[in-house]
Design an enzyme around this catalytic site. Structure first.
Site, PDB file in Angstrom:
ATOM      1  N   SER A 151       0.842  -1.199   0.000  1.00  0.00           N
ATOM      2  CA  SER A 151       0.000   0.000   0.000  1.00  0.00           C
ATOM      3  C   SER A 151       0.883   1.258   0.000  1.00  0.00           C
ATOM      4  O   SER A 151       1.651   1.447  -0.944  1.00  0.00           O
ATOM      5  CB  SER A 151      -0.955  -0.063   1.197  1.00  0.00           C
ATOM      6  OG  SER A 151      -1.993   0.873   1.046  1.00  0.00           O
TER       7      SER A 151
ATOM      8  N   ASP B  79     -10.003  -5.705  -3.236  1.00  0.00           N
ATOM      9  CA  ASP B  79      -9.375  -4.692  -2.379  1.00  0.00           C
ATOM     10  C   ASP B  79     -10.278  -3.464  -2.322  1.00  0.00           C
ATOM     11  O   ASP B  79     -10.580  -2.844  -3.340  1.00  0.00           O
ATOM     12  CB  ASP B  79      -8.019  -4.340  -2.987  1.00  0.00           C
ATOM     13  CG  ASP B  79      -7.193  -3.412  -2.131  1.00  0.00           C
ATOM     14  OD1 ASP B  79      -7.761  -2.526  -1.468  1.00  0.00           O
ATOM     15  OD2 ASP B  79      -5.959  -3.561  -2.157  1.00  0.00           O
TER      16      ASP B  79
ATOM     17  N   HIS C  90      -7.269  -6.225   0.851  1.00  0.00           N
ATOM     18  CA  HIS C  90      -6.103  -5.369   1.119  1.00  0.00           C
ATOM     19  C   HIS C  90      -5.336  -5.812   2.367  1.00  0.00           C
ATOM     20  O   HIS C  90      -4.371  -5.165   2.763  1.00  0.00           O
ATOM     21  CB  HIS C  90      -6.598  -3.926   1.309  1.00  0.00           C
ATOM     22  CG  HIS C  90      -5.542  -2.865   1.162  1.00  0.00           C
ATOM     23  ND1 HIS C  90      -4.947  -2.550  -0.043  1.00  0.00           N
ATOM     24  CD2 HIS C  90      -4.973  -2.019   2.052  1.00  0.00           C
ATOM     25  CE1 HIS C  90      -4.069  -1.569   0.122  1.00  0.00           C
ATOM     26  NE2 HIS C  90      -4.058  -1.229   1.382  1.00  0.00           N
TER      27      HIS C  90
END
Lengths: 282, 282
Positions: free
Chosen positions: B146, B222, B255
């Site tokens: 991320s 995600d 995620h």
């Protein structure tokens, strides 16, 4: 039961459920990892019992077990460590009350209405998940850590035939001789120590439990080793009773999930063998 | 540097250190996993950059990477995500200030004194750990998740030769087009968007960064995919610039660290190959 979460991991699914437990008289949560093989047919299950203060979350996040379960085609069934909720009795201490069910059936007020974790883990939960999920009925093994290692040992020792195999990480081998065990047993079971014997792995073996092979890993740098865990008591009674115990004193390992992550693959392989799982994915 | 924790895992050691950072002007903590091979000689290192709100703890507990690192003979170097401390500016939001350094060198007051994470990660930390620990100087790769996937990409793109390979999990590929990136860049770098280009992977490639193979995994489930991550922008500029990008859209993954745990083994194998590590233990 209510399906409240599904997360994809290693091509399988990590699920969380909630249900109204008739045994514990409260809403209970648990997790089940279903390996990719469960899409094609039913799979065997390994039950994981967690230690003090844990929920179902610790193991599923920290142990790294899902990788091996996906390789071996094993489901992982991960219950909570106690009944929960505003109506459920609790204590200020971390080692009593919610998060510290100790896998016993409490007999003392006010605990006895909700703290029935032994029946929950050995009866209600298997019946539920084997009905609702793609698990092969009756094909189960059990393992756990610390208080949950104790739980795994007593469940297997007290229920010949219910589990194909049992193992434990740093279990409380002789809770009647540990502060953690004494505190919980006195509270949940009362002052008569004879009633405690039924939930003490060392004493169960001493009293003649049916033999089955035990695999136990114990770190030598575990801060709780000397006061709480007593693996040598277990070793002593196993030797006296010709009980097959593989006790591995793992040099330098502590009590954490880093220790569990290191050896969980070997434990799951041990259980897979007992469950006669053929490795289908690597 | 001060050695504040050592936990045995997969026959190696998970260490935590603290030091006074001359770059960030505060006390910084980081973790390094040293595989068993580091007892016999120096090993290459893979740097892991974490995402928003993380410290060095998330990856070391949740990713299951140490197993692979132990097999491949790789060290894992895991920095924090920002400067920390009572003297360090912070914000109420989770996506700004402490825990959200964004791997840039801030130019705006009051952030610029401490928020120098780009220099910290690419200069100070490698120099420190390669002096103090059994790591092969200069033999490094980098990855992250991320915000940390963004960090890994920009560090590798901006520093040809500093890293042998780069990969990312669900990276913020084009921070200038994401709310997270815009908020941090405006605060740390000011309103002139031209200064943001130097920390935007998509724009760096568009502007002619030196080509190197990129490996990116992105889950299709995600929750941040559409608004924050923009992998298709990265794909578009890589195609236009003949940049080798392996973008794997992983069906159904989210995620979380469960996604990371599923693919971290393949990423570490990719880096091990670039670092020319011979597998010495399996």
């Amino acid at each position: 039961m209510e399906h409240i979460e599904a997360i994809k991991e290693f091509d399988g699914w990590l699920n969380r459920y909630q249900h109204d437990s008739v045994t514990c008289h409260c809403r209970m949560a648990f997790s089940v990892y279903l390996p990719p093989q469960a899409r094609a047919g039913k799979v065997p299950a390994v039950y994981w019992l967690s230690g003090l203060t844990c929920t179902d979350d610790n193991f599923r996040v920290k142990a790294g077990a899902q990788r091996y379960a996906a390789e071996l085609g094993l489901a992982l069934v991960i219950p909570d460590t106690s009944p929960r909720g505003a109506d459920v009795p609790d204590a200020e201490r971390y080692d009593l009350g919610q998060g510290a069910g100790f896998y016993v059936n409490a007999t003392q007020a006010p605990w006895s209405r909700h703290y029935q974790m032994y029946d929950y883990v050995t009866r209600e939960l298997p019946a539920l998940v084997e009905t609702e999920l793609p698990l092969i009925p009756g094909l189960r093994s059990i393992t756990g850590h610390s208080m949950g290692g104790h739980g795994a040992l007593i469940c297997a020792l007290k229920e010949p035939g219910l589990y194909r195999s049992v193992s434990a990480f740093a279990p409380i081998c002789h809770p009647m001789a540990s502060g953690w065990g004494q505190g919980c047993f006195k509270t949940y079971l009362g002052n008569n120590r004879e009633t405690w014997v039924a939930y003490d792995a060392t004493r169960l073996i001493e009293e003649g439990a049916t033999a089955m092979p035990l695999l136990v890993d114990q770190g030598t740098a575990d801060e709780f080793l000397m006061e709480q865990l007593h693996p040598l008591s277990l070793e002593r009674v196993c030797a006296a009773r010709n009980f097959s115990l593989t006790l591995r004193m793992q040099e330098g390992y502590d009590h954490s999930y880093h220790f569990i992550s290191t050896f969980i693959g070997e434990h799951l392989a041990w259980h897979a063998k007992a469950l006669q799982v053929v490795q289908t994915k690597s």
